[in-house]
Design a protein around this motif. Structure first.
Motif, PDB file in Angstrom:
ATOM      1  N   LYS A  47       0.947  -1.348  -0.140  1.00 52.48           N
ATOM      2  CA  LYS A  47      -0.213   0.072   0.046  1.00 52.48           C
ATOM      3  C   LYS A  47       0.932   1.017  -0.198  1.00 52.48           C
ATOM      4  O   LYS A  47       0.453   2.145  -0.717  1.00 52.48           O
ATOM      5  CB  LYS A  47      -0.909  -0.014   1.215  1.00 52.48           C
ATOM      6  N   TRP A  48       2.228   1.214   0.830  1.00 54.90           N
ATOM      7  CA  TRP A  48       2.596   2.470   0.918  1.00 54.90           C
ATOM      8  C   TRP A  48       3.361   2.585  -0.381  1.00 54.90           C
ATOM      9  O   TRP A  48       3.554   3.799  -0.872  1.00 54.90           O
ATOM     10  CB  TRP A  48       3.932   2.285   2.025  1.00 54.90           C
ATOM     11  N   GLU A  49       4.024   1.529  -1.216  1.00 50.13           N
ATOM     12  CA  GLU A  49       4.448   1.955  -2.460  1.00 50.13           C
ATOM     13  C   GLU A  49       3.594   2.565  -3.466  1.00 50.13           C
ATOM     14  O   GLU A  49       3.991   3.303  -4.329  1.00 50.13           O
ATOM     15  CB  GLU A  49       5.006   0.523  -3.050  1.00 50.13           C
ATOM     16  N   GLY A  50       2.461   2.082  -3.343  1.00 52.79           N
ATOM     17  CA  GLY A  50       1.341   2.759  -4.373  1.00 52.79           C
ATOM     18  C   GLY A  50       0.895   4.142  -4.011  1.00 52.79           C
ATOM     19  O   GLY A  50       0.178   4.779  -4.991  1.00 52.79           O
ATOM     20  N   LEU A  51       1.155   4.731  -2.790  1.00 55.95           N
ATOM     21  CA  LEU A  51       1.053   6.016  -2.357  1.00 55.95           C
ATOM     22  C   LEU A  51       1.958   7.174  -3.102  1.00 55.95           C
ATOM     23  O   LEU A  51       1.782   8.232  -2.745  1.00 55.95           O
ATOM     24  CB  LEU A  51       0.771   5.859  -1.112  1.00 55.95           C
ATOM     25  N   GLY A  52       2.878   6.668  -3.935  1.00 59.38           N
ATOM     26  CA  GLY A  52       3.886   7.945  -4.480  1.00 59.38           C
ATOM     27  C   GLY A  52       3.240   8.817  -5.207  1.00 59.38           C
ATOM     28  O   GLY A  52       2.170   8.527  -5.744  1.00 59.38           O
ATOM     29  N   GLY A  53       3.739   9.999  -5.245  1.00 62.90           N
ATOM     30  CA  GLY A  53       2.987  10.984  -5.949  1.00 62.90           C
ATOM     31  C   GLY A  53       3.472  11.105  -7.486  1.00 62.90           C
ATOM     32  O   GLY A  53       4.383  10.372  -7.651  1.00 62.90           O
ATOM     33  N   PHE A  54       2.760  11.777  -8.305  1.00 63.87           N
ATOM     34  CA  PHE A  54       3.045  12.178  -9.420  1.00 63.87           C
ATOM     35  C   PHE A  54       3.292  10.598 -10.432  1.00 63.87           C
ATOM     36  O   PHE A  54       4.269  10.598 -11.345  1.00 63.87           O
ATOM     37  CB  PHE A  54       4.238  13.032  -9.832  1.00 63.87           C
ATOM     38  N   GLY A  55       2.608   9.837 -10.074  1.00 65.36           N
ATOM     39  CA  GLY A  55       2.799   8.244 -10.769  1.00 65.36           C
ATOM     40  C   GLY A  55       3.952   7.532 -10.451  1.00 65.36           C
ATOM     41  O   GLY A  55       3.956   6.502 -10.870  1.00 65.36           O
ATOM     42  N   GLY A  56       4.519   8.047  -9.494  1.00 68.22           N
ATOM     43  CA  GLY A  56       5.793   7.114  -9.236  1.00 68.22           C
ATOM     44  C   GLY A  56       5.506   6.363  -7.763  1.00 68.22           C
ATOM     45  O   GLY A  56       4.398   6.589  -7.152  1.00 68.22           O
TER      46      GLY A  56
END
Length: 115
Positions: A47-56
Motif C-alpha cells: 500500500k505504501w509503495e502505491g501512494l507515491g506522487g506524480f505516478g511514481g
C-alpha cells in the motif's frame, strides 16, 4: 519545482530520526491483528509503495526480524516512518512510529487497513 526544492531543504535541515530514536518514543499506533506478521507487513509495504506522487512509487524498505518484520519509509537517508510488526500467539501486533513526515494520513490509514 520550487516547492519540491523547499521541501527537500526543510527535510535536510530538520532531518529525520534513526530507527532507535523512533523506537524510544511511544508508538503513535499500537494495534493487534489476527493476521500473521508477514501478511500485515506485505500489505503495508504494498500500500505504501502505491501512494507515491506524480505516478511514481514510494521507496519502502521491509526486512525480517527475529520476531516479525519492520517496514520503513526512508527520507533523505534517515527513517521517516517505521512500523514494527511482531508475531504473537494469536496473530500479530503492529507499532507505528514517525519522524518528520508531513501529510501522512494515507500512510497511517494503510497501516490500519492492513490489520
Amino acid at each position: 519545482m520550487k516547492v519540491l526544492a523547499a521541501i527537500s531543504i526543510l527535510f535536510a535541515l530538520v532531518g529525520c530520526a534513526t530507527p532507535a530514536e523512533l523506537r524510544s518514543q511511544k508508538p503513535l499506533l499500537d494495534l493487534k491483528s489476527t493476521k500473521p506478521a508477514k501478511d500485515v507487513a506485505i500489505c503495508i509495504a504494498d500500500k505504501w509503495e502505491g501512494l507515491g506522487g506524480f505516478g511514481g512509487a514510494l521507496t519502502v524498505n521491509m526486512r525480517v526480524t527475529t520476531s516479525g518484520y519492520v517496514v520503513s519509509l526512508p527520507l533523505n537517508g534517515q527513517t521517516g516512518m517505521l512500523v514494527d510488526i511482531d508475531n504473537d500467539g494469536t496473530g500479530s501486533t503492529t507499532k507505528y512510529y514517525k519522524g518528520l513526515v508531513l501529510l501522512e494520513q494515507k500512510l497511517v490509514q494503510a497501516i490500519k487497513d492492513c490489520q
